[in-house]
Design a protein around this motif. Structure first.
Motif, mmCIF file in Angstrom:
data_model
loop_
_atom_site.group_PDB
_atom_site.id
_atom_site.type_symbol
_atom_site.label_atom_id
_atom_site.label_comp_id
_atom_site.label_asym_id
_atom_site.label_seq_id
_atom_site.Cartn_x
_atom_site.Cartn_y
_atom_site.Cartn_z
ATOM 1 N N THR A 108 121.621 70.192 14.352
ATOM 2 C CA THR A 108 120.451 69.374 14.681
ATOM 3 C C THR A 108 119.965 68.588 13.476
ATOM 4 O OG1 THR A 108 119.837 70.998 16.352
ATOM 5 C CG2 THR A 108 118.150 69.404 15.711
ATOM 6 N N LEU A 109 119.918 69.222 12.318
ATOM 7 C CA LEU A 109 119.492 68.505 11.111
ATOM 8 C C LEU A 109 120.466 67.388 10.755
ATOM 9 C CD1 LEU A 109 118.283 71.476 8.874
ATOM 10 C CD2 LEU A 109 116.852 69.759 10.019
ATOM 11 N N ALA A 110 121.758 67.648 10.903
ATOM 12 C CA ALA A 110 122.763 66.615 10.628
ATOM 13 C C ALA A 110 122.587 65.436 11.575
ATOM 14 C CB ALA A 110 124.170 67.194 10.743
ATOM 15 N N TYR A 111 122.352 65.730 12.836
ATOM 16 C CA TYR A 111 122.156 64.674 13.830
ATOM 17 C C TYR A 111 120.892 63.868 13.517
ATOM 18 C CZ TYR A 111 121.299 62.381 18.284
ATOM 19 O OH TYR A 111 121.049 61.448 19.244
ATOM 20 N N LEU A 112 119.802 64.560 13.222
ATOM 21 C CA LEU A 112 118.534 63.874 12.968
ATOM 22 C C LEU A 112 118.554 63.101 11.649
ATOM 23 C CD1 LEU A 112 116.043 66.648 14.125
ATOM 24 C CD2 LEU A 112 116.649 64.534 15.336
ATOM 25 N N ARG A 113 119.226 63.638 10.658
ATOM 26 C CA ARG A 113 119.239 62.993 9.345
ATOM 27 C C ARG A 113 120.122 61.752 9.309
ATOM 28 N NH1 ARG A 113 121.747 64.345 3.689
ATOM 29 N NH2 ARG A 113 120.240 63.279 2.386
ATOM 30 N N PRO A 115 128.993 68.178 25.145
ATOM 31 C CA PRO A 115 127.827 68.646 25.899
ATOM 32 C C PRO A 115 127.101 69.818 25.216
ATOM 33 C CG PRO A 115 129.616 68.202 27.407
ATOM 34 C CD PRO A 115 130.181 68.094 26.009
ATOM 35 N N THR A 116 127.853 70.686 24.528
ATOM 36 C CA THR A 116 127.227 71.785 23.789
ATOM 37 C C THR A 116 126.363 71.227 22.671
ATOM 38 O OG1 THR A 116 129.001 73.315 24.329
ATOM 39 C CG2 THR A 116 127.675 73.843 22.380
ATOM 40 N N ILE A 117 126.867 70.236 21.940
ATOM 41 C CA ILE A 117 126.087 69.596 20.871
ATOM 42 C C ILE A 117 124.824 68.971 21.452
ATOM 43 C CG2 ILE A 117 126.080 67.708 19.183
ATOM 44 C CD1 ILE A 117 127.708 70.137 18.271
ATOM 45 N N SER A 118 124.957 68.323 22.593
ATOM 46 C CA SER A 118 123.798 67.706 23.242
ATOM 47 C C SER A 118 122.749 68.756 23.602
ATOM 48 C CB SER A 118 124.257 66.960 24.495
ATOM 49 O OG SER A 118 123.160 66.330 25.109
ATOM 50 N N ARG A 119 123.188 69.905 24.129
ATOM 51 C CA ARG A 119 122.252 70.977 24.483
ATOM 52 C C ARG A 119 121.588 71.557 23.240
ATOM 53 N NH1 ARG A 119 126.380 72.094 28.042
ATOM 54 N NH2 ARG A 119 127.211 73.790 26.774
ATOM 55 N N VAL A 120 122.358 71.701 22.161
ATOM 56 C CA VAL A 120 121.794 72.224 20.905
ATOM 57 C C VAL A 120 120.692 71.299 20.399
ATOM 58 C CG1 VAL A 120 122.313 72.561 18.449
ATOM 59 C CG2 VAL A 120 123.800 73.534 20.169
ATOM 60 N N ALA A 134 129.979 63.393 19.502
ATOM 61 C CA ALA A 134 131.397 63.745 19.594
ATOM 62 C C ALA A 134 131.953 64.121 18.219
ATOM 63 C CB ALA A 134 132.190 62.596 20.193
ATOM 64 N N GLU A 135 131.489 63.448 17.186
ATOM 65 C CA GLU A 135 131.920 63.767 15.821
ATOM 66 C C GLU A 135 131.420 65.151 15.410
ATOM 67 O OE1 GLU A 135 130.020 62.281 11.857
ATOM 68 O OE2 GLU A 135 131.421 60.750 12.547
ATOM 69 N N LEU A 136 130.154 65.445 15.723
ATOM 70 C CA LEU A 136 129.613 66.770 15.424
ATOM 71 C C LEU A 136 130.355 67.851 16.209
ATOM 72 C CD1 LEU A 136 125.810 65.916 15.359
ATOM 73 C CD2 LEU A 136 127.159 66.763 13.432
ATOM 74 N N ALA A 137 130.679 67.552 17.456
ATOM 75 C CA ALA A 137 131.412 68.509 18.283
ATOM 76 C C ALA A 137 132.763 68.837 17.662
ATOM 77 C CB ALA A 137 131.584 67.940 19.691
ATOM 78 N N GLU A 138 133.439 67.825 17.176
ATOM 79 C CA GLU A 138 134.736 68.049 16.545
ATOM 80 C C GLU A 138 134.583 68.856 15.255
ATOM 81 O OE1 GLU A 138 137.937 65.190 14.440
ATOM 82 O OE2 GLU A 138 137.428 64.645 16.508
ATOM 83 N N ALA A 139 133.590 68.529 14.465
ATOM 84 C CA ALA A 139 133.379 69.223 13.188
ATOM 85 C C ALA A 139 133.000 70.692 13.390
ATOM 86 C CB ALA A 139 132.293 68.507 12.382
ATOM 87 N N PHE A 140 132.257 70.990 14.448
ATOM 88 C CA PHE A 140 131.801 72.361 14.689
ATOM 89 C C PHE A 140 132.633 73.079 15.763
ATOM 90 C CE2 PHE A 140 128.303 70.595 12.381
ATOM 91 C CZ PHE A 140 127.839 71.655 11.629
ATOM 92 N N GLU A 141 133.706 72.420 16.213
ATOM 93 C CA GLU A 141 134.666 72.993 17.143
ATOM 94 C C GLU A 141 134.025 73.479 18.444
ATOM 95 O OE1 GLU A 141 136.755 75.888 14.791
ATOM 96 O OE2 GLU A 141 137.920 74.336 13.788
ATOM 97 N N VAL A 142 133.182 72.630 19.015
ATOM 98 C CA VAL A 142 132.582 72.866 20.323
ATOM 99 C C VAL A 142 132.647 71.563 21.106
ATOM 100 C CG1 VAL A 142 131.045 74.737 19.564
ATOM 101 C CG2 VAL A 142 130.250 72.370 19.481
ATOM 102 N N SER A 143 132.201 71.587 22.344
ATOM 103 C CA SER A 143 132.230 70.369 23.156
ATOM 104 C C SER A 143 131.019 69.482 22.872
ATOM 105 C CB SER A 143 132.254 70.729 24.641
ATOM 106 O OG SER A 143 131.030 71.316 25.015
ATOM 107 N N ASN A 200 121.990 60.520 12.148
ATOM 108 C CA ASN A 200 122.255 59.945 13.461
ATOM 109 C C ASN A 200 123.759 59.960 13.758
ATOM 110 O OD1 ASN A 200 121.434 58.928 15.911
ATOM 111 N ND2 ASN A 200 121.558 56.798 15.241
ATOM 112 N N ARG A 201 124.377 61.093 13.436
ATOM 113 C CA ARG A 201 125.813 61.227 13.649
ATOM 114 C C ARG A 201 126.132 61.245 15.136
ATOM 115 N NH1 ARG A 201 128.183 65.846 9.859
ATOM 116 N NH2 ARG A 201 130.076 65.203 10.933
ATOM 117 N N VAL A 202 127.268 60.745 15.488
ATOM 118 C CA VAL A 202 127.717 60.712 16.868
ATOM 119 C C VAL A 202 127.969 62.155 17.321
ATOM 120 C CG1 VAL A 202 129.554 59.890 18.394
ATOM 121 C CG2 VAL A 202 128.742 58.448 16.514
#
Length: 127
Positions: A43-48, A65-70, A54-63, A50-52
């Motif tokens: 969440t901090l990475a996304y807010l700081r 939609p999971t990143i969106s829910r987080v 899908a990129e966060l999902a790949e980096a954290f090895e989840v889908s 504005n990472r995509v």
């Protein structure tokens, strides 16, 4: 971790402790696959930055939609625990100017992180 979240590992752990303390089992809505610490980091990475998602999902090895829910679950929790850290206007120094940056090694500068706005102007046209 400073470059991803803008915070040291210790500060992220403090945030996690505050969120854990402020939430009950029924409010803990972050996906268990990421646990609290990784959910805060995502969440901090996304807010700081504005990472995509899908990129966060790949980096954290989840889908994605999971990143969106987080992000949807953690953003209001972060806002709630950080709200108490925001000073009221009456508590702010009247001598500080908007262009001041924290001095290296000062108490206001995160240990191990470079100053984020060193020399930057925070507001004002033409400055």
């Amino acid at each position: 971790m400073c470059h991803i979240t803008g915070l040291t590992r210790g500060r992220v752990e403090e945030l996690c402790a505050l969120i854990h303390e402020a939430t009950s089992e029924s409010i803990r809505r972050w996906p268990p696959v990421l646990v609290l610490h990784r959910s805060v980091v995502v969440t901090l990475a996304y807010l700081r930055r504005n990472r995509v998602q899908a990129e966060l999902a790949e980096a954290f090895e989840v889908s994605q939609p999971t990143i969106s829910r987080v992000i949807a679950a953690m953003t209001p929790l972060l806002a709630g625990v950080l709200e108490q850290c925001i000073p009221a206007a009456d508590d702010l120094s009247t001598t500080a100017t908007p262009t001041e940056s924290p001095a290296p090694g000062s108490a206001t500068m995160e240990q191990g992180c470079p100053p984020r706005w060193a020399g930057a102007v925070f507001w004002g046209p033409g400055r």
